[in-house]
Write a protein that holds these residues in place. Structure first.
Motif, PDB file in Angstrom:
ATOM      1  N   VAL A   7     -65.423  35.279 -36.649  1.00  0.00           N
ATOM      2  CA  VAL A   7     -65.048  34.459 -35.507  1.00  0.00           C
ATOM      3  C   VAL A   7     -64.799  33.066 -36.041  1.00  0.00           C
ATOM      4  O   VAL A   7     -65.697  32.437 -36.587  1.00  0.00           O
ATOM      5  N   GLY A   8     -63.579  32.589 -35.881  1.00  0.00           N
ATOM      6  CA  GLY A   8     -63.216  31.331 -36.508  1.00  0.00           C
ATOM      7  C   GLY A   8     -63.249  31.501 -38.015  1.00  0.00           C
ATOM      8  O   GLY A   8     -62.697  32.441 -38.563  1.00  0.00           O
ATOM      9  N   TYR A 215     -75.903  38.038 -28.911  1.00  0.00           N
ATOM     10  CA  TYR A 215     -74.774  37.116 -28.752  1.00  0.00           C
ATOM     11  C   TYR A 215     -73.839  37.198 -29.958  1.00  0.00           C
ATOM     12  O   TYR A 215     -72.619  37.300 -29.804  1.00  0.00           O
ATOM     13  N   ILE A 216     -74.412  37.166 -31.143  1.00  0.00           N
ATOM     14  CA  ILE A 216     -73.593  37.187 -32.359  1.00  0.00           C
ATOM     15  C   ILE A 216     -72.837  38.508 -32.470  1.00  0.00           C
ATOM     16  O   ILE A 216     -71.637  38.538 -32.774  1.00  0.00           O
ATOM     17  N   TYR A 217     -73.550  39.593 -32.220  1.00  0.00           N
ATOM     18  CA  TYR A 217     -72.920  40.913 -32.312  1.00  0.00           C
ATOM     19  C   TYR A 217     -71.741  41.027 -31.348  1.00  0.00           C
ATOM     20  O   TYR A 217     -70.632  41.418 -31.733  1.00  0.00           O
ATOM     21  N   LEU A 222     -66.156  41.339 -29.727  1.00  0.00           N
ATOM     22  CA  LEU A 222     -65.058  40.993 -28.826  1.00  0.00           C
ATOM     23  C   LEU A 222     -63.781  40.740 -29.623  1.00  0.00           C
ATOM     24  O   LEU A 222     -62.712  41.267 -29.289  1.00  0.00           O
ATOM     25  N   GLN A 223     -63.889  39.960 -30.680  1.00  0.00           N
ATOM     26  CA  GLN A 223     -62.703  39.691 -31.495  1.00  0.00           C
ATOM     27  C   GLN A 223     -62.222  40.961 -32.196  1.00  0.00           C
ATOM     28  O   GLN A 223     -61.016  41.237 -32.236  1.00  0.00           O
ATOM     29  N   LYS A 300     -61.802  31.505 -26.506  1.00  0.00           N
ATOM     30  CA  LYS A 300     -61.023  30.750 -27.489  1.00  0.00           C
ATOM     31  C   LYS A 300     -61.400  31.157 -28.908  1.00  0.00           C
ATOM     32  O   LYS A 300     -60.529  31.387 -29.755  1.00  0.00           O
ATOM     33  N   ARG A 301     -62.694  31.241 -29.175  1.00  0.00           N
ATOM     34  CA  ARG A 301     -63.159  31.541 -30.531  1.00  0.00           C
ATOM     35  C   ARG A 301     -62.725  32.924 -30.993  1.00  0.00           C
ATOM     36  O   ARG A 301     -62.517  33.150 -32.188  1.00  0.00           O
ATOM     37  N   THR A 302     -62.598  33.841 -30.053  1.00  0.00           N
ATOM     38  CA  THR A 302     -62.259  35.218 -30.418  1.00  0.00           C
ATOM     39  C   THR A 302     -60.769  35.520 -30.301  1.00  0.00           C
ATOM     40  O   THR A 302     -60.348  36.650 -30.550  1.00  0.00           O
TER      41      THR A 302
END
Length: 321
Positions: A7-8, A215-217, A222-223, A300-302
């Motif tokens: 992510v990013g 959250y991290i997973y 998602l991305q 946005k991040r994904t």
């Protein structure tokens, strides 16, 4: 299959074997003791400043006993919402990742990490049900029959009706990814009030111990999922993301719950309805709301907000992102 996702510019953690290593050491089911409510301790079971119905002028002289009952009922709904969300949606999505034949191929490590989420969430449900049973034993007036469905659950079902059936599973996975990247910090802050019962604070803190890892997973998932969606699914799901976000962050379930409560103590349904509408007047799910900002940040991040279908959906609801 080589797993390449981030992510990013962040190196993958949530979808790697490091996630399982951390789960083995830190998960609540491995490290936390049984949760028992100490009914002898002082404290409300729900933050009084987070229960808007107490703004009703007719309740300004409410007794401590009646206020406590309202806040017990509020916790009861919160716990039941957890059971519904984690069994009917989060674990359902994880099972689809593991077992279903989907257009997006998930490698073994992502499936292994999904197993840990399922274990965590069933443990959360177990603890929530145990707390529900403790509350029901102590307060026999509590019942689950009249509790309204959460807005999250209703939002998923509503969007499902709009989508082609072949895209339901992928949308459910994406919806859960969005859920799980939204509320972690807010839920911790939500129960930090000094007046909240210590047993409830302890329960929430332990729950969030796992959710911060989830959250991290789910952010990386998602991305990963979005990047591999077939074009048709991307168009179908993407055009409904904005409506989904607005629906699932709504407060209709909370309003219905509070109206039902007022109806139980004040025999004037129309006045109660007007009161609830007045309390929530002006509230709207907009990009300025902190929780909405969390969602937009995750999108946005994904990379979802780079998609024209997603962007046009937000434009259609009047949001400038």
């Amino acid at each position: 299959m080589t797993l390449e996702t981030s992510v990013g510019n962040t190196q993958s953690f949530g979808l790697s074997s490091k996630y399982v290593e951390k789960w083995e050491k830190r998960s609540s089911i491995r490290t936390r003791p049984e949760k028992k409510i100490d009914f002898e301790l002082d404290g409300f079971f729900f933050p009084e400043d987070k229960q808007p119905v107490l703004l009703d002028g007719r309740l300004k002289d409410i007794s401590i006993e009646n206020k406590s009952e309202l806040l017990i009922r509020s916790l009861f709904k919160y716990l039941n919402d957890i059971v519904t969300l984690e069994i009917k949606l989060i674990n359902s999505a994880c099972n689809k990742i593991i077992y279903n034949d989907l257009p997006v191929a998930y490698p073994e490590q992502i499936k292994m990490n999904a197993y840990t989420v399922i274990i965590d969430e069933y443990y959360h449900v177990y603890v929530a049900r145990d707390l529900i049973n403790q509350l029901k034993a102590r307060y026999p007036y509590l019942t689950e029959d009249a509790l309204p469905d959460s807005d999250s659950f209703c939002a998923v079902n509503e969007i499902m009706k709009r989508l082609d059936a072949e895209h339901h599973d992928l949308f459910e996975i994406i919806a859960v990814c969005i859920f799980e990247t939204t509320l972690v910090k807010e839920l911790v802050e939500f129960f930090k009030s000094e007046s909240v019962h210590p047993s409830i604070k302890n329960y929430v803190n332990d729950h969030m111990n796992d959710e911060s890892r989830h959250y991290i997973y789910f952010l990386e998932l998602l991305q990963y999922t979005w990047d591999r969606l077939p074009d048709k699914a991307r168009r179908d799901i993407g055009s409904n993301i904005a409506d989904f976000v607005k629906m699932y962050l709504n407060i209709e379930s909370e309003k219905e719950f509070n109206l039902n409560y007022l109806d139980s103590i004040i025999a004037d349904h129309e006045e109660n309805k007007q009161t609830v509408n007045a309390i929530y007047k002006g509230f709207e799910v907009t990009p300025d709301v902190p929780i909405v900002k969390n969602v937009i940040s995750a999108l946005k991040r994904t990379g979802l907000l780079d998609d024209e279908n997603v962007k046009s959906g937000f434009t259609n609801i009047g949001w400038i992102i």
